[in-house]
Design a protein around this motif. Sequence first.
Motif, PDB file in Angstrom:
ATOM      1  N   THR A  62       0.833  -1.206   0.000  1.00 22.94           N
ATOM      2  CA  THR A  62       0.000   0.000   0.000  1.00 22.94           C
ATOM      3  C   THR A  62       0.868   1.258   0.000  1.00 22.94           C
ATOM      4  O   THR A  62       0.615   2.196  -0.763  1.00 22.94           O
ATOM      5  N   GLU A 121      -0.758   8.025  -8.846  1.00 19.68           N
ATOM      6  CA  GLU A 121      -1.913   7.622  -9.646  1.00 19.68           C
ATOM      7  C   GLU A 121      -1.545   6.947 -10.962  1.00 19.68           C
ATOM      8  O   GLU A 121      -2.294   6.141 -11.480  1.00 19.68           O
ATOM      9  N   THR A 161      -6.151  -3.085   2.844  1.00 14.39           N
ATOM     10  CA  THR A 161      -6.114  -1.954   1.911  1.00 14.39           C
ATOM     11  C   THR A 161      -7.503  -1.366   1.729  1.00 14.39           C
ATOM     12  O   THR A 161      -7.670  -0.146   1.683  1.00 14.39           O
ATOM     13  N   LYS A 162      -8.495  -2.231   1.666  1.00 12.21           N
ATOM     14  CA  LYS A 162      -9.874  -1.787   1.454  1.00 12.21           C
ATOM     15  C   LYS A 162     -10.367  -0.889   2.595  1.00 12.21           C
ATOM     16  O   LYS A 162     -11.152   0.033   2.361  1.00 12.21           O
ATOM     17  N   SER A 172      -9.325   2.162  -0.247  1.00 11.45           N
ATOM     18  CA  SER A 172     -10.101   1.427  -1.255  1.00 11.45           C
ATOM     19  C   SER A 172      -9.953   2.031  -2.649  1.00 11.45           C
ATOM     20  O   SER A 172     -10.070   1.327  -3.647  1.00 11.45           O
ATOM     21  N   HIS A 173      -9.654   3.333  -2.704  1.00  9.26           N
ATOM     22  CA  HIS A 173      -9.475   3.972  -4.017  1.00  9.26           C
ATOM     23  C   HIS A 173      -8.307   3.364  -4.789  1.00  9.26           C
ATOM     24  O   HIS A 173      -8.323   3.338  -6.016  1.00  9.26           O
ATOM     25  N   LEU A 233      -7.587   0.216  -4.829  1.00  8.25           N
ATOM     26  CA  LEU A 233      -8.114  -1.021  -5.410  1.00  8.25           C
ATOM     27  C   LEU A 233      -9.033  -0.716  -6.589  1.00  8.25           C
ATOM     28  O   LEU A 233      -8.905  -1.335  -7.651  1.00  8.25           O
ATOM     29  N   SER A 234      -9.923   0.237  -6.424  1.00  8.21           N
ATOM     30  CA  SER A 234     -10.877   0.541  -7.495  1.00  8.21           C
ATOM     31  C   SER A 234     -10.196   1.167  -8.707  1.00  8.21           C
ATOM     32  O   SER A 234     -10.633   0.975  -9.842  1.00  8.21           O
ATOM     33  N   SER A 235      -9.115   1.891  -8.479  1.00  6.00           N
ATOM     34  CA  SER A 235      -8.386   2.514  -9.595  1.00  6.00           C
ATOM     35  C   SER A 235      -7.370   1.556 -10.222  1.00  6.00           C
ATOM     36  O   SER A 235      -6.726   1.912 -11.200  1.00  6.00           O
ATOM     37  N   LYS A 236      -7.234   0.384  -9.615  1.00  2.00           N
ATOM     38  CA  LYS A 236      -6.283  -0.644 -10.071  1.00  2.00           C
ATOM     39  C   LYS A 236      -4.831  -0.202  -9.948  1.00  2.00           C
ATOM     40  O   LYS A 236      -3.962  -0.704 -10.653  1.00  2.00           O
ATOM     41  N   ASN A 237      -4.571   0.737  -9.016  1.00  2.00           N
ATOM     42  CA  ASN A 237      -3.190   1.132  -8.729  1.00  2.00           C
ATOM     43  C   ASN A 237      -2.481   0.074  -7.892  1.00  2.00           C
ATOM     44  O   ASN A 237      -1.259   0.071  -7.806  1.00  2.00           O
ATOM     45  N   ARG A 243      -2.645  -4.232  -6.705  1.00  2.00           N
ATOM     46  CA  ARG A 243      -3.199  -5.550  -7.013  1.00  2.00           C
ATOM     47  C   ARG A 243      -2.491  -6.568  -6.130  1.00  2.00           C
ATOM     48  O   ARG A 243      -1.283  -6.479  -5.916  1.00  2.00           O
TER      49      ARG A 243
END
Length: 100
Positions: A15, A23, A44-45, A49-50, A52-56, A58
């Motif tokens: 993280t 970004e 991380t969530k 969480s951003h 994870l949602s932005s796929k920065n 994995r």
Amino acid sequence: AKVLDVGSGSGYLTTLMALMVGEEGKAIGIDHIEELVKLSFDNTKKSFSHLLSSKNIRYLHGDGYNGFEEGGPYDAIHVGAAARTLPPALVAQLNLTNSS
């Protein structure tokens, strides 16, 4: 920048790496213990969480000594797991060109 964290454990360092690359960057954490991969994702969530949602960021379950070739080449690889020798697969996935 792209970075790989081998032996990502709780996901803390992965993280931080994702935050450092920003970004436009990617951070991939890999661990051979499936429960730790889930823990990394869940941790991380909670606060980031951003990422994870932005796929920065994995998280993957697998043998970190083999790296994750399809995500490379990487500008940095951190190995938090013990290794007697430098895994050749990881060296092969390093970006050795000077991009600056």
